[in-house]
Design an enzyme around this catalytic site. Structure first.
Site, PDB file in Angstrom:
ATOM      1  N   GLN A   1      -1.251 -30.024 -37.937  1.00 46.26           N
ATOM      2  CA  GLN A   1      -1.793 -28.790 -37.371  1.00 46.26           C
ATOM      3  C   GLN A   1      -3.311 -28.905 -37.248  1.00 46.26           C
ATOM      4  O   GLN A   1      -4.052 -28.371 -38.060  1.00 46.26           O
ATOM      5  CB  GLN A   1      -1.408 -27.605 -38.273  1.00 46.26           C
ATOM      6  N   PHE A   2      -3.778 -29.591 -36.200  1.00 43.89           N
ATOM      7  CA  PHE A   2      -5.217 -29.797 -36.055  1.00 43.89           C
ATOM      8  C   PHE A   2      -5.958 -28.499 -35.776  1.00 43.89           C
ATOM      9  O   PHE A   2      -7.151 -28.391 -36.042  1.00 43.89           O
ATOM     10  CB  PHE A   2      -5.514 -30.841 -34.970  1.00 43.89           C
ATOM     11  N   THR A   3      -5.267 -27.485 -35.282  1.00 43.24           N
ATOM     12  CA  THR A   3      -5.946 -26.228 -34.970  1.00 43.24           C
ATOM     13  C   THR A   3      -6.407 -25.479 -36.212  1.00 43.24           C
ATOM     14  O   THR A   3      -7.114 -24.476 -36.108  1.00 43.24           O
ATOM     15  CB  THR A   3      -5.056 -25.310 -34.104  1.00 43.24           C
TER      16      THR A   3
END
Length: 143
Positions: free
Chosen positions: A69-71
């Protein structure tokens, strides 16, 4: 391979345990990732026989579903579009994601992962009052 009721591929499911949304920052390294994984594994957030949060994932023989989950690194402090400059390079982030998941497996935790970088539909059935945000930012060692 299995499919859900909407015809989408179901990649991973677990029973009781953790759903972990994990992102790697540009300055993260393997040692930091392993340390964080061990911290998460050893957190005493499950209830003991007295109803107190005093038991770890290992103690309850729980599982982990780890989703990239890079966000999580979205900076919303300016404007209306999230800046993702603090997120790590995708190739390096994927390596660190795999190191994180391997640390769980090496500790004997049943571990499932999502598809790195893919659009995913994640369903979570939360059983209990615990949702935590953990970061390695400003993480001094205490003795």
């Amino acid at each position: 391979m299995s499919w859900d009721e909407d015809g989408l591929e179901r990649r991973a499911t677990i029973g009781p345990g953790y759903v972990l949304l994990v992102g790697a920052a540009s300055d993260d390294d393997e040692a930091t990732v392993k340390r964080l994984a061990d911290k998460v594994i050893d957190l005493r957030v499950f209830r003991d026989e007295a109803g107190r949060m005093n038991v770890s994932l290992v103690d309850v023989k729980g599982a982990a579903l780890i989703v990239s989950q890079f966000t999580l690194f979205a900076d919303m402090s300016k404007g209306r579009r999230p800046s993702l400059l603090k997120a790590g390079d995708p190739q390096r982030a994927e390596q660190l994601y795999e190191v994180f998941a391997k640390q769980f497996r090496d500790r004997g935790i049943e571990t499932q992962t999502g598809s790195f970088g893919a659009d995913m539909r994640v369903s979570i059935e939360n059983d209990g009052p615990v949702t935590l945000v953990l970061s390695t930012d400003e993480w001094p060692t205490r003795v």
